[in-house]
Write an enzyme that holds these catalytic residues in place. Structure first.
Site, short mmCIF file in Angstrom:
data_model
loop_
_atom_site.label_atom_id
_atom_site.label_comp_id
_atom_site.label_asym_id
_atom_site.label_seq_id
_atom_site.Cartn_x
_atom_site.Cartn_y
_atom_site.Cartn_z
N SER A 22 0.80 -1.22 0.00
CA SER A 22 0.00 0.00 0.00
C SER A 22 0.84 1.28 0.00
O SER A 22 0.30 2.37 -0.17
CB SER A 22 -0.95 0.00 1.20
N ARG A 23 2.13 1.15 0.21
CA ARG A 23 2.97 2.36 0.14
C ARG A 23 4.43 1.95 -0.09
O ARG A 23 4.76 0.75 -0.06
CB ARG A 23 2.85 3.22 1.40
N SER B 145 18.89 -6.06 2.66
CA SER B 145 19.40 -4.74 3.02
C SER B 145 20.92 -4.78 3.14
O SER B 145 21.49 -5.79 3.57
CB SER B 145 18.80 -4.30 4.36
N ASP C 227 -1.72 -8.77 8.52
CA ASP C 227 -0.53 -8.56 9.33
C ASP C 227 0.30 -9.83 9.17
O ASP C 227 -0.12 -10.91 9.61
CB ASP C 227 -0.93 -8.35 10.80
N TYR D 233 16.95 -4.58 12.94
CA TYR D 233 16.74 -4.54 11.49
C TYR D 233 17.84 -5.32 10.77
O TYR D 233 17.57 -6.15 9.89
CB TYR D 233 16.72 -3.08 11.03
N ALA D 234 19.09 -5.07 11.15
CA ALA D 234 20.21 -5.78 10.52
C ALA D 234 20.09 -7.28 10.73
O ALA D 234 20.28 -8.08 9.79
CB ALA D 234 21.53 -5.26 11.07
N LYS E 278 17.40 -8.80 8.52
CA LYS E 278 17.77 -8.88 7.11
C LYS E 278 18.86 -9.94 6.90
O LYS E 278 18.90 -10.60 5.86
CB LYS E 278 18.22 -7.51 6.58
N ASN F 96 7.77 -8.37 0.92
CA ASN F 96 8.25 -6.98 1.00
C ASN F 96 7.98 -6.32 2.35
O ASN F 96 8.73 -5.46 2.78
CB ASN F 96 7.58 -6.17 -0.12
N1 LIG Z 1 13.52 2.06 1.44
C1 LIG Z 1 14.73 1.54 1.36
O1 LIG Z 1 15.70 2.21 1.02
C2 LIG Z 1 14.94 0.08 1.71
C3 LIG Z 1 16.25 -0.40 1.68
C4 LIG Z 1 16.47 -1.74 1.96
C5 LIG Z 1 15.40 -2.58 2.21
N2 LIG Z 1 14.13 -2.08 2.24
C6 LIG Z 1 13.03 -3.02 2.52
O2 LIG Z 1 12.00 -2.87 1.57
C7 LIG Z 1 10.75 -3.21 2.17
C8 LIG Z 1 9.78 -2.06 1.99
O3 LIG Z 1 10.31 -0.93 2.67
P1 LIG Z 1 9.80 0.56 2.44
O4 LIG Z 1 10.97 1.43 2.44
O5 LIG Z 1 8.85 0.61 1.31
O6 LIG Z 1 9.03 0.80 3.82
P2 LIG Z 1 7.65 1.53 4.17
O7 LIG Z 1 7.42 2.66 3.24
O8 LIG Z 1 7.73 1.79 5.62
O9 LIG Z 1 6.55 0.40 3.87
C9 LIG Z 1 6.53 -0.77 4.64
C10 LIG Z 1 5.41 -1.63 4.17
O10 LIG Z 1 5.37 -2.82 4.99
C11 LIG Z 1 4.06 -2.99 5.51
N3 LIG Z 1 4.08 -3.64 6.80
C12 LIG Z 1 4.79 -3.28 7.91
N4 LIG Z 1 4.54 -4.12 8.93
C13 LIG Z 1 3.67 -5.03 8.45
C14 LIG Z 1 3.04 -6.17 9.02
N5 LIG Z 1 3.26 -6.55 10.28
N6 LIG Z 1 2.20 -6.89 8.25
C15 LIG Z 1 1.96 -6.53 6.97
N7 LIG Z 1 2.52 -5.46 6.38
C16 LIG Z 1 3.37 -4.72 7.11
C17 LIG Z 1 3.50 -1.59 5.60
O11 LIG Z 1 2.10 -1.67 5.66
P3 LIG Z 1 1.22 -0.45 6.27
O12 LIG Z 1 1.29 0.66 5.31
O13 LIG Z 1 -0.15 -1.02 6.35
O14 LIG Z 1 1.83 -0.12 7.60
C18 LIG Z 1 4.05 -0.97 4.31
O15 LIG Z 1 3.24 -1.32 3.23
C19 LIG Z 1 11.06 -3.52 3.64
O16 LIG Z 1 11.21 -4.92 3.80
C20 LIG Z 1 12.37 -2.81 3.86
O17 LIG Z 1 13.09 -3.39 4.92
C21 LIG Z 1 13.88 -0.76 2.00
#
Ligand SMILES: NC(=O)c1ccc[n+]([C@@H]2O[C@H](COP(=O)([O-])OP(=O)(O)OC[C@H]3O[C@@H](n4cnc5c(N)ncnc54)[C@H](OP(=O)(O)O)[C@@H]3O)[C@@H](O)[C@H]2O)c1
Length: 248
Positions: A11-12, A141, A62, A153-154, A157, A89
């Site tokens: 969703s985001r 990550s 969830d 977090y580390a 991952k 994701n």
């Molecule tokens: N952004 C980066 O630079 C980066 C770098 C390395 C890895 N990542 C990884 O990429 C993935 C997405 O990250 P993002 O940056 O897009 O983060 P984000 O914008 O915070 O989005 C996180 C997503 O995960 C969902 N979520 C969190 N807890 C959940 C749960 N218990 N059950 C179901 N859904 C859940 C959230 O849903 P809600 O909206 O409903 O809360 C949201 O859709 C993550 O695994 C993150 O660790 C991101």
């Protein structure tokens, strides 16, 4: 038959970009949302505009709840018939040095990022194995070897590497691949809220590309890993980091 991709946390942020990218690329898409149905509706509307011929469905979930994850997988298969790609994701981050991180923060991050990813992958494994083909992707990550102030977090991952490598070995002969795509720095709520100013500066100043990534640059790699052309990429960590391979 059209292929379907499942994305947890669509969703985001990155998940939203992957949902839209997969729909635009011709996949039917099932994605989950947790906290905001309005955000999920916005993604559905964006997909309807960008790829009106694709079937896109949203499900509340969830991923920490194993039974709920199994139930959503069943509903997705009922609604869309089959699933080819599973993108684990959904993720959270909670900052804190190891000596002071609370049990609650540790559990929330591990339960979501690692156990939740396991729940999602496990729920679809019978489908992928039965079809003798499919793709499982995890979001890794550059923090996996360690990151100051991000112990949970580390660790979560790093755990994904063992999960992914094991799945690659267990189901590779069934035509199913499991890989970790490793984003560098992508602007999302997570990086805005949880990456410290010094790590933000580090990524932009010392990363070889000198900038954060664009969502399209991540989506294109994920679409490749979902494709038939990636059939022999299995158990890999695929960096989309602009060359940034560690954080302090
Ligand atoms: N952004 C980066 O630079 C980066 C770098 C390395 C890895 N990542 C990884 O990429 C993935 C997405 O990250 P993002 O940056 O897009 O983060 P984000 O914008 O915070 O989005 C996180 C997503 O995960 C969902 N979520 C969190 N807890 C959940 C749960 N218990 N059950 C179901 N859904 C859940 C959230 O849903 P809600 O909206 O409903 O809360 C949201 O859709 C993550 O695994 C993150 O660790 C991101």
């Amino acid at each position: 038959m059209n292929r379907t991709v499942f994305v947890s946390g669509g969703s985001r942020g990155i998940g939203r970009a992957l949902v839209l990218g997969a729909a635009r690329a011709g996949y039917d898409v099932a994605f989950t949302w947790r906290s905001s149905e309005a955000a999920a509706d916005e993604v559905l509307a964006a997909c309807a505009e960008a790829a009106p011929e694709r079937r896109v469905r949203a499900y509340p979930l969830d991923v920490r709840d194993a039974d709920a994850t199994e139930a959503v997988a069943e509903r997705v298969l009922d609604d869309l018939g089959s699933v080819w790609g599973v993108v684990c994701n959904a993720g959270v981050s909670r900052n804190g040095l190891a000596f002071s991180l609370s049990d609650q923060d540790w559990r929330e991050v591990l339960d979501t990022n690692l156990t939740g990813a396991f729940h999602v992958a496990r729920a679809f494994l019978p489908e992928l194995i039965g079809a003798r083909g499919g793709r499982i992707l995890f979001l890794g990550s550059i923090t996996a070897p360690g990151a100051t102030g991000q112990v949970a977090y580390a660790a979560s991952k790093a755990g994904l590497l063992g999960l992914c490598g094991t799945l690659a070995r267990e189901v590779g002969r069934k035509g199913v691949t499991a890989n970790v795509v490793v984003p560098g720095y992508f602007e999302t709520d997570m990086t805005r809220e949880q990456v410290s100013a010094s790590n933000h500066e580090f990524a932009h100043r010392f990363g070889p590309s000198g900038r954060g990534g664009e969502m399209a640059e991540l989506t294109s790699t994920v679409l490749f890993l979902l494709s038939d052309g990636a059939a022999y990429v299995n158990g890999a960590q695929v960096p989309v980091t602009g060359g940034l391979d560690w954080v302090p």
